[in-house]
Design a protein around this motif. Structure first.
Motif, PDB file in Angstrom:
ATOM      1  N   GLU A  91       0.818  -1.218   0.000  1.00  0.00           N
ATOM      2  CA  GLU A  91       0.000   0.000   0.000  1.00  0.00           C
ATOM      3  C   GLU A  91       0.849   1.265   0.000  1.00  0.00           C
ATOM      4  OE1 GLU A  91       0.615  -1.115   4.310  1.00  0.00           O
ATOM      5  OE2 GLU A  91       0.002  -2.206   2.532  1.00  0.00           O
ATOM      6  N   HIS A  92       2.140   1.112   0.278  1.00  0.00           N
ATOM      7  CA  HIS A  92       3.063   2.241   0.259  1.00  0.00           C
ATOM      8  C   HIS A  92       4.065   2.039  -0.875  1.00  0.00           C
ATOM      9  CE1 HIS A  92       1.535   3.562   4.105  1.00  0.00           C
ATOM     10  NE2 HIS A  92       1.773   2.370   4.612  1.00  0.00           N
ATOM     11  N   PRO A  93       3.902   2.724  -2.002  1.00  0.00           N
ATOM     12  CA  PRO A  93       4.845   2.545  -3.117  1.00  0.00           C
ATOM     13  C   PRO A  93       6.213   3.149  -2.791  1.00  0.00           C
ATOM     14  CG  PRO A  93       3.263   4.271  -3.628  1.00  0.00           C
ATOM     15  CD  PRO A  93       2.834   3.665  -2.320  1.00  0.00           C
ATOM     16  N   PRO A  94       7.252   2.672  -3.478  1.00  0.00           N
ATOM     17  CA  PRO A  94       8.611   3.169  -3.226  1.00  0.00           C
ATOM     18  C   PRO A  94       8.735   4.686  -3.303  1.00  0.00           C
ATOM     19  CG  PRO A  94       8.710   1.260  -4.652  1.00  0.00           C
ATOM     20  CD  PRO A  94       7.256   1.599  -4.483  1.00  0.00           C
ATOM     21  N   GLN A  95       7.989   5.323  -4.190  1.00  0.00           N
ATOM     22  CA  GLN A  95       8.076   6.779  -4.329  1.00  0.00           C
ATOM     23  C   GLN A  95       7.669   7.492  -3.038  1.00  0.00           C
ATOM     24  OE1 GLN A  95       6.378   4.714  -6.292  1.00  0.00           O
ATOM     25  NE2 GLN A  95       7.229   4.904  -8.337  1.00  0.00           N
ATOM     26  N   GLN A  96       6.810   6.864  -2.231  1.00  0.00           N
ATOM     27  CA  GLN A  96       6.419   7.448  -0.945  1.00  0.00           C
ATOM     28  C   GLN A  96       7.407   7.083   0.162  1.00  0.00           C
ATOM     29  OE1 GLN A  96       2.512   6.000  -0.032  1.00  0.00           O
ATOM     30  NE2 GLN A  96       1.475   7.522  -1.309  1.00  0.00           N
ATOM     31  N   ILE A  97       7.924   5.873   0.124  1.00  0.00           N
ATOM     32  CA  ILE A  97       8.779   5.364   1.207  1.00  0.00           C
ATOM     33  C   ILE A  97      10.176   5.956   1.181  1.00  0.00           C
ATOM     34  CG2 ILE A  97       9.927   3.283   2.081  1.00  0.00           C
ATOM     35  CD1 ILE A  97       7.004   3.392   2.851  1.00  0.00           C
ATOM     36  N   ILE A  98      10.795   6.012   0.028  1.00  0.00           N
ATOM     37  CA  ILE A  98      12.208   6.403  -0.058  1.00  0.00           C
ATOM     38  C   ILE A  98      12.498   7.756   0.604  1.00  0.00           C
ATOM     39  CG2 ILE A  98      14.068   6.990  -1.676  1.00  0.00           C
ATOM     40  CD1 ILE A  98      13.007   4.621  -3.383  1.00  0.00           C
ATOM     41  N   PRO A  99      11.702   8.796   0.383  1.00  0.00           N
ATOM     42  CA  PRO A  99      12.002  10.072   1.062  1.00  0.00           C
ATOM     43  C   PRO A  99      11.829  10.012   2.585  1.00  0.00           C
ATOM     44  CG  PRO A  99      10.474  10.417  -0.759  1.00  0.00           C
ATOM     45  CD  PRO A  99      10.618   8.945  -0.577  1.00  0.00           C
ATOM     46  N   LEU A 100      11.023   9.061   3.077  1.00  0.00           N
ATOM     47  CA  LEU A 100      10.773   8.950   4.515  1.00  0.00           C
ATOM     48  C   LEU A 100      11.821   8.131   5.246  1.00  0.00           C
ATOM     49  CD1 LEU A 100       6.938   8.162   4.397  1.00  0.00           C
ATOM     50  CD2 LEU A 100       8.031  10.379   4.765  1.00  0.00           C
ATOM     51  N   LEU A 101      12.610   7.358   4.523  1.00  0.00           N
ATOM     52  CA  LEU A 101      13.544   6.416   5.131  1.00  0.00           C
ATOM     53  C   LEU A 101      14.756   7.146   5.712  1.00  0.00           C
ATOM     54  CD1 LEU A 101      13.785   3.445   5.697  1.00  0.00           C
ATOM     55  CD2 LEU A 101      14.900   3.142   3.493  1.00  0.00           C
ATOM     56  N   LYS A 102      14.561   7.618   6.934  1.00  0.00           N
ATOM     57  CA  LYS A 102      15.587   8.358   7.681  1.00  0.00           C
ATOM     58  C   LYS A 102      15.620   7.807   9.108  1.00  0.00           C
ATOM     59  CE  LYS A 102      14.595  12.480   5.043  1.00  0.00           C
ATOM     60  NZ  LYS A 102      13.919  13.755   5.021  1.00  0.00           N
ATOM     61  N   PRO A 103      16.703   8.038   9.845  1.00  0.00           N
ATOM     62  CA  PRO A 103      16.794   7.521  11.216  1.00  0.00           C
ATOM     63  C   PRO A 103      15.680   8.002  12.146  1.00  0.00           C
ATOM     64  CG  PRO A 103      18.949   8.234  10.465  1.00  0.00           C
ATOM     65  CD  PRO A 103      17.959   8.672   9.421  1.00  0.00           C
ATOM     66  N   THR A 104      15.006   9.072  11.801  1.00  0.00           N
ATOM     67  CA  THR A 104      13.939   9.617  12.652  1.00  0.00           C
ATOM     68  C   THR A 104      12.575   8.990  12.372  1.00  0.00           C
ATOM     69  OG1 THR A 104      13.642  11.399  11.049  1.00  0.00           O
ATOM     70  CG2 THR A 104      15.083  11.843  12.935  1.00  0.00           C
TER      71      THR A 104
END
Length: 140
Positions: free
Chosen positions: A36-49
């Motif tokens: 339900e979460h495509p890579p285009q949404q996930i990649i910018p969120l993938l941070k240590p926080t």
């Protein structure tokens, strides 16, 4: 008169994507997210926080072509077993000449590690496909 029973088998296919982000200082981020979460949404969120179920922070090191990921823990403590278990992965770095150098990671092992005893128990992974990757230049 005889009636034949009709049996319906309903099956659901759920796809999960595992994202890995490697930092030069030896930190690695791991996220297991549903389709339900495509890579285009996930990649910018993938941070240590990031605070999301399925998110882990660990350490990585490279020995030859083997990537060892250790001490994967839930930084939020949201998982009930987060203080008793960590996870570790062993991956093999490979190349696909037509697509680039060192652009594939094959999962060789995924283990749950008991923090108290250090005992590693393999986690069964079915239908696991290799990671294909490239350097992230921009999120836009």
């Amino acid at each position: 008169m005889m009636l034949n029973a009709l049996t319906l088998q309903i099956s659901h296919l759920v796809t999960y994507n595992r994202y890995l982000r490697f930092y030069p200082d030896g930190t690695v981020l791991s996220l297991l997210a549903g389709e339900e979460h495509p890579p285009q949404q996930i990649i910018p969120l993938l941070k240590p926080t990031l605070k999301q179920k399925g998110f882990f922070i660990g350490e990585w090191r490279l020995e030859g072509t083997t990537v060892y990921i250790t001490s994967l823990t839930d930084p939020t403590g949201l998982t009930s077993s987060s203080s008793r278990y960590t996870f570790q992965m062993t991956l093999e770095l490979r190349s696909r000449p037509t697509l680039g150098r060192w652009n594939r990671l094959d999962m060789k092992g995924y283990d749950s590690v008991n923090v108290e005893t250090g005992e590693a128990t393999p986690v069964s992974l079915k239908h696991d496909r290799p990671f294909w990757f490239s350097k992230v230049r921009s999120y836009g």
